[in-house]
Write a protein that holds these residues in place. Structure first.
Motif, mmCIF file in Angstrom:
data_model
loop_
_atom_site.group_PDB
_atom_site.id
_atom_site.type_symbol
_atom_site.label_atom_id
_atom_site.label_comp_id
_atom_site.label_asym_id
_atom_site.label_seq_id
_atom_site.Cartn_x
_atom_site.Cartn_y
_atom_site.Cartn_z
ATOM 1 N N VAL A 242 0.859 -1.186 0.000
ATOM 2 C CA VAL A 242 0.000 0.000 0.000
ATOM 3 C C VAL A 242 0.897 1.237 0.000
ATOM 4 O O VAL A 242 2.048 1.191 0.445
ATOM 5 C CB VAL A 242 -0.951 0.025 1.221
ATOM 6 C CG1 VAL A 242 -1.857 -1.184 1.218
ATOM 7 C CG2 VAL A 242 -0.164 0.085 2.521
ATOM 8 N N LYS A 243 0.363 2.332 -0.521
ATOM 9 C CA LYS A 243 1.137 3.571 -0.522
ATOM 10 C C LYS A 243 0.189 4.762 -0.586
ATOM 11 O O LYS A 243 -0.966 4.654 -1.005
ATOM 12 C CB LYS A 243 2.099 3.609 -1.708
ATOM 13 C CG LYS A 243 1.425 3.551 -3.074
ATOM 14 C CD LYS A 243 2.455 3.571 -4.192
ATOM 15 C CE LYS A 243 1.762 3.507 -5.564
ATOM 16 N NZ LYS A 243 2.752 3.537 -6.676
ATOM 17 N N GLY A 244 0.696 5.901 -0.150
ATOM 18 C CA GLY A 244 -0.070 7.132 -0.208
ATOM 19 C C GLY A 244 0.872 8.316 -0.300
ATOM 20 O O GLY A 244 2.018 8.250 0.152
ATOM 21 N N GLU A 245 0.408 9.394 -0.908
ATOM 22 C CA GLU A 245 1.249 10.572 -1.076
ATOM 23 C C GLU A 245 0.420 11.835 -0.897
ATOM 24 O O GLU A 245 -0.770 11.866 -1.217
ATOM 25 C CB GLU A 245 1.894 10.572 -2.465
ATOM 26 C CG GLU A 245 2.831 11.755 -2.700
ATOM 27 C CD GLU A 245 3.561 11.676 -4.015
ATOM 28 O OE1 GLU A 245 3.641 12.712 -4.706
ATOM 29 O OE2 GLU A 245 4.046 10.574 -4.364
ATOM 30 N N ALA A 246 1.070 12.862 -0.357
ATOM 31 C CA ALA A 246 0.443 14.179 -0.217
ATOM 32 C C ALA A 246 1.359 15.214 -0.843
ATOM 33 O O ALA A 246 2.561 15.229 -0.573
ATOM 34 C CB ALA A 246 0.217 14.505 1.256
ATOM 35 N N SER A 247 0.803 16.053 -1.704
ATOM 36 C CA SER A 247 1.604 17.093 -2.361
ATOM 37 C C SER A 247 0.970 18.473 -2.223
ATOM 38 O O SER A 247 1.428 19.424 -2.851
ATOM 39 C CB SER A 247 1.793 16.754 -3.841
ATOM 40 O OG SER A 247 0.538 16.599 -4.480
ATOM 41 N N VAL A 289 -1.917 9.651 6.608
ATOM 42 C CA VAL A 289 -0.705 9.860 7.398
ATOM 43 C C VAL A 289 0.249 10.805 6.669
ATOM 44 O O VAL A 289 0.876 11.684 7.286
ATOM 45 C CB VAL A 289 -0.021 8.511 7.698
ATOM 46 C CG1 VAL A 289 1.345 8.722 8.330
ATOM 47 C CG2 VAL A 289 -0.897 7.667 8.626
ATOM 48 N N ALA A 290 0.358 10.659 5.352
ATOM 49 C CA ALA A 290 1.225 11.545 4.566
ATOM 50 C C ALA A 290 0.710 12.983 4.614
ATOM 51 O O ALA A 290 1.496 13.930 4.737
ATOM 52 C CB ALA A 290 1.305 11.056 3.121
ATOM 53 N N GLU A 291 -0.597 13.163 4.525
ATOM 54 C CA GLU A 291 -1.175 14.509 4.591
ATOM 55 C C GLU A 291 -0.904 15.154 5.946
ATOM 56 O O GLU A 291 -0.549 16.340 6.014
ATOM 57 C CB GLU A 291 -2.687 14.442 4.325
ATOM 58 C CG GLU A 291 -3.044 14.139 2.879
ATOM 59 C CD GLU A 291 -4.531 13.971 2.672
ATOM 60 O OE1 GLU A 291 -5.267 13.897 3.693
ATOM 61 O OE2 GLU A 291 -4.979 13.909 1.510
ATOM 62 N N ALA A 292 -1.070 14.383 7.021
ATOM 63 C CA ALA A 292 -0.810 14.927 8.355
ATOM 64 C C ALA A 292 0.654 15.335 8.503
ATOM 65 O O ALA A 292 0.966 16.399 9.057
ATOM 66 C CB ALA A 292 -1.196 13.897 9.424
ATOM 67 N N ALA A 293 1.567 14.503 7.997
ATOM 68 C CA ALA A 293 2.995 14.806 8.104
ATOM 69 C C ALA A 293 3.361 16.047 7.297
ATOM 70 O O ALA A 293 4.140 16.899 7.754
ATOM 71 C CB ALA A 293 3.813 13.608 7.629
ATOM 72 N N LEU A 294 2.795 16.178 6.090
ATOM 73 C CA LEU A 294 3.088 17.351 5.266
ATOM 74 C C LEU A 294 2.539 18.624 5.918
ATOM 75 O O LEU A 294 3.198 19.667 5.932
ATOM 76 C CB LEU A 294 2.501 17.178 3.865
ATOM 77 C CG LEU A 294 2.824 18.302 2.868
ATOM 78 C CD1 LEU A 294 4.323 18.369 2.598
ATOM 79 C CD2 LEU A 294 2.048 18.105 1.566
ATOM 80 N N ASP A 295 1.335 18.537 6.482
ATOM 81 C CA ASP A 295 0.745 19.690 7.159
ATOM 82 C C ASP A 295 1.598 20.127 8.344
ATOM 83 O O ASP A 295 1.825 21.329 8.561
ATOM 84 C CB ASP A 295 -0.670 19.355 7.645
ATOM 85 C CG ASP A 295 -1.672 19.264 6.494
ATOM 86 O OD1 ASP A 295 -1.332 19.672 5.377
ATOM 87 O OD2 ASP A 295 -2.790 18.783 6.737
ATOM 88 N N GLN A 296 2.071 19.148 9.119
ATOM 89 C CA GLN A 296 2.882 19.477 10.290
ATOM 90 C C GLN A 296 4.175 20.166 9.885
ATOM 91 O O GLN A 296 4.617 21.123 10.526
ATOM 92 C CB GLN A 296 3.162 18.198 11.094
ATOM 93 C CG GLN A 296 1.930 17.650 11.804
ATOM 94 C CD GLN A 296 2.062 16.190 12.198
ATOM 95 O OE1 GLN A 296 3.143 15.610 12.130
ATOM 96 N NE2 GLN A 296 0.955 15.579 12.614
#
Length: 361
Positions: A242-247, A289-296
């Motif tokens: 599984v994978k996910g990305e936030a840009s 999780v990627a979105e939360a990390a990018l926001d932080q």
């Protein structure tokens, strides 16, 4: 929103008031020489209180103000109220965890009182436990119940899953769990308050340089800014990756201008970051999780460290608008740390750390 005065009265006493066992304690307040109350994101407020431990008795001789049979003892409930004495606001409530005597030649003895808020139980309790078929909100309520606290939870009703606490303190487990959902926790009285960052507002304050804002240092730093964050994992049930990305930023917090992601793209070009530590079991979870990390990361683009006139409203979760600094840095910031200080030389003041995702024009 213009800067407002701390009190409606032109002249007022800003000396913090103290309560012992829920009741005002005149001796405690009179003998106080210094106070330090500190709180930060992720919960846990601490108090350091300094008292002159010497008073005159009826025949004119000096004796200890707080003896072994005093109500001020280990485990005693202590509260701190600050602001205008005519309308004080509670900034701390907890229990005494340590007492220290400080004696110096030629000076009266001093009693140092250390206290922690209700999260002290969560800091001490370490366990391994599995929470099955529960939402993050359900887990928070269960842990709060173990600590004897009421839970006030906003949102966090999904996903319903299994969560493992592996030889962690309850506080460490809650912090790790809530970080996945970009949420914060604080104790207010006997309630554990938990909410996503965008819902954790605790009021708005404006501070003007050389007025209520005595000193500030603001830094816009690209060192930890990324243009995208990716997370990968494994779905053990289906046997697939599984994978996910936030840009793009989904929760930037208060403020306006040009954000750190856009600045990083302009200065460095593409600057992706991959996180290997979080465990995820679906594409949706990985993306969240990627979105939360990018926001932080984005919200830490501009950091302000300041000292203001003592203000009981200046707390973690409040939005503070800085004015009179410079056009670039005059913006709204989210307070992530507050330290309320009082002593006999400088009076009552509040140190704070705040962050903003935006750099003004």
């Amino acid at each position: 929103m213009p800067e407002t005065t701390v009190s409606e009265s032109a002249i007022f006493s800003a000396r913090p008031t103290l309560r012992l066992g829920g009741q005002p304690d005149e001796r405690l307040g009179t003998l106080m020489t210094a106070l330090r109350m500190e709180e930060s994101e992720g919960g846990m407020s601490t108090l350091e209180l300094r008292l002159v431990n010497w008073v005159a008795n009826g025949d004119g001789r000096a004796e200890l103000a707080f003896k072994g049979d005093s109500a001020l003892k280990l485990g005693a409930e202590i509260g701190v109220y600050s602001g205008d004495e005519s309308a004080p606001r509670e900034i701390f409530k907890g229990h005494v965890s340590a007492l220290e005597m400080d004696c110096k030649y030629g000076e009266p003895p001093e009693l140092v009182v250390l206290a922690e808020d209700a999260l002290t139980a969560a800091r001490r309790g370490r366990r391994s436990k599995v929470y099955t078929d529960m939402s993050p909100a359900d887990v928070v309520k269960a842990v709060a119940g173990e600590m004897g606290l009421q839970a006030g939870v906003s949102a966090l009703t999904s996903p319903v899953a299994t969560w493992a606490q592996l030889n962690e303190t309850d506080l460490g487990f809650l912090r790790r769990l809530l970080a996945r959902f970009d949420a914060d926790l604080q104790v207010v009285g006997s309630q554990l308050q938990v909410a996503p960052r965008q819902d954790a507002g605790r009021g708005e304050i404006e501070l003007t340089m050389y007025s209520q804002l005595a000193r500030v240092r603001v830094c816009a730093d690209l060192a930890h800014q990324a243009t995208a964050v990716s997370v990968a994992g494994w779905n053990a049930t289906e046997g697939s990756a599984v994978k996910g990305e936030a840009s793009s930023i989904t929760n930037a917090g208060p403020g306006s201008g040009k954000n750190g992601l856009a600045w990083a793209q302009e200065v460095f070009g593409k600057r992706p970051e991959h996180l290997s530590a979080p465990t995820v079991a679906s594409d949706d979870e990985a993306r969240a999780v990627a979105e939360a990390a990018l926001d932080q990361r984005a919200r830490r683009f501009v950091r302000a460290e300041g000292v203001a006139e003592g203000n009981a409203k200046l707390r973690v979760g409040a939005s503070v608008k800085l004015a009179g600094v410079s056009p670039q840095f005059d913006n709204s910031y989210y307070v992530v740390r507050a330290c309320h200080l009082f002593d006999m030389k400088q009076g009552y003041r509040t140190e704070f750390s705040a962050e903003c995702a935006w750099l003004g024009n």
